[in-house]
Design a protein around this motif. Sequence first.
Motif, short mmCIF file in Angstrom:
data_model
loop_
_atom_site.label_atom_id
_atom_site.label_comp_id
_atom_site.label_asym_id
_atom_site.label_seq_id
_atom_site.Cartn_x
_atom_site.Cartn_y
_atom_site.Cartn_z
N SER A 39 10.13 4.72 -6.24
CA SER A 39 9.27 5.73 -6.08
C SER A 39 8.68 6.07 -4.49
O SER A 39 8.58 5.29 -3.95
N PRO A 40 8.71 7.27 -4.42
CA PRO A 40 8.45 7.82 -3.01
C PRO A 40 6.91 7.46 -2.79
O PRO A 40 6.62 7.23 -1.58
N GLN A 41 6.37 7.25 -3.80
CA GLN A 41 4.91 6.92 -3.89
C GLN A 41 4.58 5.39 -3.84
O GLN A 41 3.26 5.02 -3.91
N ARG A 42 5.46 4.66 -3.63
CA ARG A 42 5.36 3.26 -3.44
C ARG A 42 4.51 2.71 -2.64
O ARG A 42 3.93 1.56 -2.68
N ILE A 43 4.11 3.40 -1.46
CA ILE A 43 3.26 2.80 -0.48
C ILE A 43 1.86 3.56 -0.60
O ILE A 43 1.83 4.80 -0.63
N ASP A 44 0.72 2.62 -0.79
CA ASP A 44 -0.54 3.27 -0.63
C ASP A 44 -0.94 3.55 0.63
O ASP A 44 -1.31 2.69 1.45
N ARG A 45 -0.96 4.81 0.95
CA ARG A 45 -0.91 5.26 2.35
C ARG A 45 -2.45 5.07 2.82
O ARG A 45 -2.73 5.06 3.99
N ALA A 46 -3.32 5.13 1.87
CA ALA A 46 -4.86 5.02 2.20
C ALA A 46 -5.01 3.51 2.49
O ALA A 46 -5.85 3.26 3.54
N LEU A 47 -4.30 2.64 2.25
CA LEU A 47 -4.47 1.15 2.58
C LEU A 47 -3.65 0.87 3.79
O LEU A 47 -4.18 -0.09 4.76
N CYS A 48 -2.31 1.48 3.92
CA CYS A 48 -1.84 1.17 4.89
C CYS A 48 -2.42 1.52 6.45
O CYS A 48 -2.91 2.65 6.75
N ASP A 49 -2.21 0.34 7.32
CA ASP A 49 -2.94 0.74 8.74
C ASP A 49 -1.64 0.81 9.73
O ASP A 49 -1.74 0.62 10.92
N ARG A 50 -0.41 0.98 9.35
CA ARG A 50 0.76 1.40 10.20
C ARG A 50 1.11 0.09 11.13
O ARG A 50 1.48 0.37 12.30
N CYS A 51 0.97 -1.09 10.61
CA CYS A 51 1.35 -2.29 11.42
C CYS A 51 2.79 -2.42 11.75
O CYS A 51 3.26 -3.12 12.60
N MET A 52 3.67 -1.72 10.48
CA MET A 52 4.99 -1.82 10.79
C MET A 52 5.63 -3.28 10.44
O MET A 52 6.88 -3.23 10.84
N LYS A 53 5.02 -4.02 9.69
CA LYS A 53 5.50 -5.35 9.68
C LYS A 53 6.60 -5.08 8.40
O LYS A 53 7.64 -5.47 8.50
N CYS A 54 6.35 -4.29 7.67
CA CYS A 54 7.68 -4.07 6.51
C CYS A 54 8.75 -3.27 7.26
O CYS A 54 10.01 -3.63 6.74
N VAL A 55 8.53 -2.75 8.17
CA VAL A 55 9.85 -2.17 9.29
C VAL A 55 10.62 -3.47 9.59
O VAL A 55 12.07 -3.57 9.37
N ASP A 56 9.72 -4.29 10.26
CA ASP A 56 10.39 -5.52 10.88
C ASP A 56 11.28 -6.49 9.69
O ASP A 56 12.14 -7.10 9.82
N THR A 57 10.39 -6.35 8.31
CA THR A 57 11.01 -7.18 7.42
C THR A 57 12.18 -6.68 6.59
O THR A 57 13.10 -7.65 6.28
N CYS A 58 12.23 -5.50 6.33
CA CYS A 58 13.34 -4.94 5.54
C CYS A 58 14.93 -5.07 6.30
O CYS A 58 14.95 -4.20 7.44
N MET A 59 15.75 -5.84 5.83
CA MET A 59 17.01 -5.88 6.40
C MET A 59 17.86 -4.68 6.01
O MET A 59 18.89 -4.78 6.79
N TYR A 60 17.53 -3.71 4.99
CA TYR A 60 18.32 -2.66 4.76
C TYR A 60 17.95 -1.23 5.43
O TYR A 60 18.11 -0.29 5.06
N HIS A 61 17.09 -1.47 6.06
CA HIS A 61 16.33 -0.18 6.74
C HIS A 61 15.51 0.82 5.85
O HIS A 61 15.93 2.01 6.01
N ALA A 62 14.98 0.34 4.56
CA ALA A 62 14.59 1.13 3.58
C ALA A 62 13.33 1.58 4.34
O ALA A 62 12.77 3.05 4.21
N PHE A 63 12.53 0.96 5.35
CA PHE A 63 11.37 1.35 6.01
C PHE A 63 11.89 1.82 7.44
O PHE A 63 12.53 1.05 8.11
#
Length: 304
Positions: free
Chosen positions: A79-103
């Motif tokens: 789902s493109p709506q997988r992230i609750d953007r109201a909760l997200c504080d843009r710490c970008m830990k998901c970017v560092d974590t995902c090995m497949y560059h989905a983030f």
Amino acid sequence: MEEQLKGLVSEITRFSTKDGPGIRTTVFLKGCFLRCRWCSNPETFTCEKMLFYIPARCKECGRCEQACPKGAISSDYQSPQRIDRALCDRCMKCVDTCMYHAFSCSGTEYTVDDIVRILERDAPFYGDEGGLTVSGGEPMFQGRFLKELFHESKSRGFNNILDTCGYGDTELLKSILPDVDMALLDLKAMDPELHRRWTGVSNEVILKNAEIITSSVKTRVSIPLIPGANDSVENIEATASFAKEHGVEWVDINPLHKLGAGKYGYLGLESPYDGFPDLPEEKVQEVVSIFERYGLNTTVGRMM
Ligand code: SF4
Ligand code: SF4
């Protein structure tokens, strides 16, 4: 030591041949005063980091959900709506974590020196005409950084192009223009109400700044050609008349394209393009002939 001013950049394109004469390094600064309904770069709307999520790259390992300190990521992987953007504080830990560059993160901080180092690496390719183009977003949104960048670039002998919609603080603009060799001025609509309807702001400041820009530096006008928004004969003639009166020789016509549609989804935003009809080729030719009738040279699709 005083900390250097930093600019937030969405992208730096090297060896570009579409952002002014010659081969250029184009810096896209984040942040814009306008909200053009056809914008193909929604990641430049705000001057803050933004999180892209590309579901097709996700291998459903679940690591990002565990890494997110805000619990903002669901297991609804596709789902493109997988992230609750109201909760997200843009710490970008998901970017560092995902090995497949989905983030991925849109928004990188650069100092003026960082960018000048890139210019120096690219300089052997500039030839007589190339150099630095600063685009956006609207570059004037980060006007202080823009001023320092152009000043430093000019002091090293580089050619500077400002790609602007004309909106921004007039006094700051005046202080920047001495370091600008050429402006690419995007005029979206000449009627203030029409401009407000499609971009969210009136064009009063833009037209005032456009007078200053055209009287200070060589200027190419560009116009996004958006069916049903600004493609009326009345608006094209008003744009042509303004360009002619202000000594402009070239108009770049940029027909609506929908290449940015995917980006809206990756940012969790709705695509704005469904409401726009396709632009017939005859309409483009009609617009070309109006500009030519005013004695203006034209290109279709920003080719220099
Ligand atoms: S870490 Fe990457 S691959 Fe794994 S679930 Fe998250 S987005 Fe998908
Ligand atoms: S940027 Fe941080 S808060 Fe936002 S979804 Fe990713 S890990 Fe969670």
